[in-house]
Design an enzyme around this catalytic site. Sequence first.
Site, mmCIF file in Angstrom:
data_model
loop_
_atom_site.group_PDB
_atom_site.id
_atom_site.type_symbol
_atom_site.label_atom_id
_atom_site.label_comp_id
_atom_site.label_asym_id
_atom_site.label_seq_id
_atom_site.Cartn_x
_atom_site.Cartn_y
_atom_site.Cartn_z
ATOM 1 N N CYS A 48 38.479 -55.281 -35.015
ATOM 2 C CA CYS A 48 39.189 -55.198 -34.047
ATOM 3 C C CYS A 48 38.932 -53.769 -33.258
ATOM 4 C CB CYS A 48 40.626 -55.234 -34.373
ATOM 5 S SG CYS A 48 41.300 -54.036 -35.546
ATOM 6 N N LEU A 49 39.885 -53.188 -32.658
ATOM 7 C CA LEU A 49 39.715 -51.776 -31.976
ATOM 8 C C LEU A 49 39.635 -50.819 -32.905
ATOM 9 C CD1 LEU A 49 39.206 -50.027 -29.855
ATOM 10 C CD2 LEU A 49 41.655 -50.219 -29.165
#
Length: 109
Positions: free
Chosen positions: A69-70
């Site tokens: 993800c981020l």
Amino acid sequence: MFLNALFGPNINEHMQQADAVAEKTVLDVRSPEEFAQGHLPGAVNLPLDRIREAPHHVPNRNRSLFVYCLSGARSASAYRSLAAQGYTNVTDMGGINRWRGPLEMGGNA
């Protein structure tokens, strides 16, 4: 490296591991908008809020999955959910914010 001893491999090292696996899926669990702004080469977008749909996208629960993800929070949640769904070979790569390689742009789920 000292940080690896403390925190384990980062997304760059995990992608090197993924590159050595023939049968794998790299899952980006960010939103479609985030995915379109830049994602790991070859990644498939399956946002965290749709992770329960994983069997429709990856029916083989023994397939190697590499999830990111981020920053690592959503990938950790996705990891737990995939394991609960019976996936046996899931790697939480953490956050793309530590990625040092090129990104692919555009695309969708």
